[in-house]
Design a protein around this motif. Structure first.
Motif, PDB file in Angstrom:
ATOM      1  N   LEU A   1      24.818 -11.612  20.145  1.00 44.77           N
ATOM      2  CA  LEU A   1      25.172 -11.709  21.641  1.00 44.77           C
ATOM      3  C   LEU A   1      24.316 -10.914  22.674  1.00 44.77           C
ATOM      4  O   LEU A   1      24.138  -9.711  22.335  1.00 44.77           O
ATOM      5  CB  LEU A   1      26.639 -11.174  21.672  1.00 44.77           C
ATOM      6  CG  LEU A   1      27.645 -12.111  20.696  1.00 44.77           C
ATOM      7  CD1 LEU A   1      29.019 -11.580  20.754  1.00 44.77           C
ATOM      8  CD2 LEU A   1      27.491 -13.678  21.079  1.00 44.77           C
ATOM      9  N   GLY A   2      24.135 -11.449  23.753  1.00 47.98           N
ATOM     10  CA  GLY A   2      23.773 -10.592  25.041  1.00 47.98           C
ATOM     11  C   GLY A   2      24.193 -11.071  26.154  1.00 47.98           C
ATOM     12  O   GLY A   2      24.977 -12.068  26.298  1.00 47.98           O
ATOM     13  N   ASP A   3      23.950 -10.445  27.439  1.00 51.78           N
ATOM     14  CA  ASP A   3      24.281 -10.840  28.679  1.00 51.78           C
ATOM     15  C   ASP A   3      25.832 -10.953  28.699  1.00 51.78           C
ATOM     16  O   ASP A   3      26.295 -12.000  29.124  1.00 51.78           O
ATOM     17  CB  ASP A   3      23.638 -11.872  29.244  1.00 51.78           C
ATOM     18  CG  ASP A   3      23.884 -12.091  30.601  1.00 51.78           C
ATOM     19  OD1 ASP A   3      23.946 -10.915  31.270  1.00 51.78           O
ATOM     20  OD2 ASP A   3      24.005 -12.920  31.445  1.00 51.78           O
ATOM     21  N   SER A   4      26.608 -10.009  28.269  1.00 50.82           N
ATOM     22  CA  SER A   4      28.168 -10.082  28.119  1.00 50.82           C
ATOM     23  C   SER A   4      28.439 -11.425  27.553  1.00 50.82           C
ATOM     24  O   SER A   4      29.536 -11.921  28.032  1.00 50.82           O
ATOM     25  CB  SER A   4      28.589  -9.916  29.685  1.00 50.82           C
ATOM     26  OG  SER A   4      28.319  -8.814  30.216  1.00 50.82           O
ATOM     27  N   ASP A   5      27.923 -11.552  26.632  1.00 52.32           N
ATOM     28  CA  ASP A   5      28.260 -12.889  25.543  1.00 52.32           C
ATOM     29  C   ASP A   5      27.813 -14.143  26.016  1.00 52.32           C
ATOM     30  O   ASP A   5      28.637 -15.097  25.705  1.00 52.32           O
ATOM     31  CB  ASP A   5      29.837 -12.595  25.163  1.00 52.32           C
ATOM     32  CG  ASP A   5      30.434 -11.415  24.301  1.00 52.32           C
ATOM     33  OD1 ASP A   5      29.294 -10.779  23.623  1.00 52.32           O
ATOM     34  OD2 ASP A   5      31.361 -11.117  24.144  1.00 52.32           O
ATOM     35  N   LYS A   6      27.313 -14.097  27.350  1.00 45.39           N
ATOM     36  CA  LYS A   6      26.993 -15.214  27.771  1.00 45.39           C
ATOM     37  C   LYS A   6      25.624 -15.911  26.933  1.00 45.39           C
ATOM     38  O   LYS A   6      25.458 -17.063  27.556  1.00 45.39           O
ATOM     39  CB  LYS A   6      26.552 -15.158  29.397  1.00 45.39           C
ATOM     40  CG  LYS A   6      27.886 -14.717  30.227  1.00 45.39           C
ATOM     41  CD  LYS A   6      27.278 -14.943  31.692  1.00 45.39           C
ATOM     42  CE  LYS A   6      28.550 -14.345  32.558  1.00 45.39           C
ATOM     43  NZ  LYS A   6      28.298 -14.454  34.143  1.00 45.39           N
ATOM     44  N   MET A   7      24.941 -15.303  26.289  1.00 39.52           N
ATOM     45  CA  MET A   7      24.116 -15.526  25.691  1.00 39.52           C
ATOM     46  C   MET A   7      24.165 -15.656  24.089  1.00 39.52           C
ATOM     47  O   MET A   7      24.509 -14.371  23.571  1.00 39.52           O
ATOM     48  CB  MET A   7      22.506 -14.624  26.014  1.00 39.52           C
ATOM     49  CG  MET A   7      21.266 -15.371  25.382  1.00 39.52           C
ATOM     50  SD  MET A   7      19.966 -14.198  25.145  1.00 39.52           S
ATOM     51  CE  MET A   7      20.264 -13.161  23.992  1.00 39.52           C
ATOM     52  N   ARG A   8      23.905 -16.536  23.426  1.00 38.46           N
ATOM     53  CA  ARG A   8      24.127 -16.538  21.765  1.00 38.46           C
ATOM     54  C   ARG A   8      22.735 -16.787  21.151  1.00 38.46           C
ATOM     55  O   ARG A   8      22.470 -17.977  21.357  1.00 38.46           O
ATOM     56  CB  ARG A   8      25.457 -17.487  21.505  1.00 38.46           C
ATOM     57  CG  ARG A   8      26.468 -16.768  22.108  1.00 38.46           C
ATOM     58  CD  ARG A   8      27.814 -17.768  21.967  1.00 38.46           C
ATOM     59  NE  ARG A   8      27.553 -19.310  22.585  1.00 38.46           N
ATOM     60  CZ  ARG A   8      27.510 -19.144  23.885  1.00 38.46           C
ATOM     61  NH1 ARG A   8      27.990 -18.441  24.716  1.00 38.46           N
ATOM     62  NH2 ARG A   8      27.377 -20.181  24.581  1.00 38.46           N
ATOM     63  N   ALA A   9      22.396 -16.078  20.355  1.00 38.24           N
ATOM     64  CA  ALA A   9      20.972 -16.346  19.825  1.00 38.24           C
ATOM     65  C   ALA A   9      21.246 -16.486  18.212  1.00 38.24           C
ATOM     66  O   ALA A   9      21.942 -15.393  17.769  1.00 38.24           O
ATOM     67  CB  ALA A   9      19.913 -15.346  20.121  1.00 38.24           C
ATOM     68  N   TYR A  10      20.867 -17.350  17.605  1.00 36.26           N
ATOM     69  CA  TYR A  10      21.165 -17.613  16.385  1.00 36.26           C
ATOM     70  C   TYR A  10      19.648 -17.872  15.685  1.00 36.26           C
ATOM     71  O   TYR A  10      18.751 -18.655  15.781  1.00 36.26           O
ATOM     72  CB  TYR A  10      22.100 -18.999  16.124  1.00 36.26           C
ATOM     73  CG  TYR A  10      23.328 -19.113  16.731  1.00 36.26           C
ATOM     74  CD1 TYR A  10      24.424 -18.799  15.932  1.00 36.26           C
ATOM     75  CD2 TYR A  10      23.316 -19.369  17.946  1.00 36.26           C
ATOM     76  CE1 TYR A  10      25.769 -18.783  16.443  1.00 36.26           C
ATOM     77  CE2 TYR A  10      24.435 -19.661  18.403  1.00 36.26           C
ATOM     78  CZ  TYR A  10      25.728 -19.508  17.735  1.00 36.26           C
ATOM     79  OH  TYR A  10      27.086 -19.227  18.451  1.00 36.26           O
ATOM     80  N   PRO A  11      19.406 -16.603  14.700  1.00 36.30           N
ATOM     81  CA  PRO A  11      18.196 -16.824  13.827  1.00 36.30           C
ATOM     82  C   PRO A  11      18.028 -17.825  13.060  1.00 36.30           C
ATOM     83  O   PRO A  11      19.086 -17.807  12.062  1.00 36.30           O
ATOM     84  CB  PRO A  11      18.100 -15.495  13.418  1.00 36.30           C
ATOM     85  CG  PRO A  11      19.245 -14.441  13.588  1.00 36.30           C
ATOM     86  CD  PRO A  11      20.325 -15.524  14.308  1.00 36.30           C
ATOM     87  N   LEU A  12      17.332 -18.865  13.175  1.00 36.75           N
ATOM     88  CA  LEU A  12      17.408 -20.058  12.257  1.00 36.75           C
ATOM     89  C   LEU A  12      16.240 -19.651  10.982  1.00 36.75           C
ATOM     90  O   LEU A  12      16.440 -19.712  10.068  1.00 36.75           O
ATOM     91  CB  LEU A  12      16.944 -21.235  13.078  1.00 36.75           C
ATOM     92  CG  LEU A  12      17.941 -21.734  14.097  1.00 36.75           C
ATOM     93  CD1 LEU A  12      17.451 -23.065  14.659  1.00 36.75           C
ATOM     94  CD2 LEU A  12      19.245 -21.996  13.307  1.00 36.75           C
ATOM     95  N   PHE A  13      15.026 -19.432  11.520  1.00 36.17           N
ATOM     96  CA  PHE A  13      13.896 -18.667  10.410  1.00 36.17           C
ATOM     97  C   PHE A  13      13.826 -17.351  10.849  1.00 36.17           C
ATOM     98  O   PHE A  13      12.952 -17.116  11.998  1.00 36.17           O
ATOM     99  CB  PHE A  13      13.020 -19.839  10.552  1.00 36.17           C
ATOM    100  CG  PHE A  13      13.467 -21.426  10.128  1.00 36.17           C
ATOM    101  CD1 PHE A  13      13.793 -21.491   8.811  1.00 36.17           C
ATOM    102  CD2 PHE A  13      13.384 -22.050  11.148  1.00 36.17           C
ATOM    103  CE1 PHE A  13      13.936 -23.024   8.429  1.00 36.17           C
ATOM    104  CE2 PHE A  13      13.830 -23.453  10.820  1.00 36.17           C
ATOM    105  CZ  PHE A  13      13.951 -23.662   9.372  1.00 36.17           C
TER     106      PHE A  13
END
Length: 188
Positions: free
Chosen positions: A89-101
């Motif tokens: 999570l980033g930017d107060s949970d406004k960004m969600r990054a999911y590592p796929l590879f």
């Protein structure tokens, strides 16, 4: 989604392994990463979950890919989706990054699926020299600020840029935005 406790321990274990194999003290890692010694100690002991910004600082300072801290053994082939990944999570949970590879030393690359809520603005420190990002926008419009240049990338468009400058990802629209982001590390 994977429970928080194992993720916390995994990140801490990876940090400690990286630090000790490089014969670095917590003070030295703190100086390299701009993350406090107490926070680094808490992360290593699994007592604290680092934010995406803190994890990026650690990865950048130690010249390690972000996904190193979330790496899992890879099969001969893998089909993945965001629901199978650990969310960052980033930017107060406004960004969600999911590592796929996660980072692959043979290809020197890692790939993320990232969602940006409206009004999200996530800043990234510069990566190592020569690092490049490729972003493919699935839906919405993403504004990238690359140094002092703003670039808008629309739905079904892609952009490639040198990521060894400060850059930010912004969703200025009224609806969400989703992208695939592949980061290439030529010097690893």
């Amino acid at each position: 989604m994977i429970p928080i406790e194992p993720i916390t321990l995994k990140i801490g274990e990876k940090l400690k392994i990286l630090r000790t194999t490089r014969a670095l003290s917590l003070d030295e890692v703190s100086a390299l990463t701009s993350v406090s010694k107490p926070m680094l100690g808490q992360i290593e002991r699994g007592q604290s979950v680092p934010t995406v910004t803190t994890l990026w600082k650690i990865a950048t300072g130690l010249k390690a890919p972000l996904s190193y801290f979330l790496d899992a053994p890879q099969a001969e082939y893998t089909v993945v989706g965001p629901e199978q990944s650990t969310v960052i999570l980033g930017d107060s949970d406004k960004m969600r990054a999911y590592p796929l590879f996660t980072y692959d030393p043979v290809r020197s690359a890692e790939t993320f699926y990232i969602e940006f809520d409206p009004d999200c603005c996530h800043s990234s420190d510069k990566h190592d020299d020569g690092v490049e990002e490729h972003i493919f926008v699935l839906w919405g419009t993403l504004r990238l600020v690359l140094g002092d240049k703003a670039v808008d990338v629309g739905e079904k468009q892609a952009v490639r840029f040198r990521a060894d400058i400060p850059h930010s990802y912004q969703n200025l629209g009224k609806r969400g935005c989703a992208v695939y982001n592949t980061i290439f590390y030529p010097n690893h």
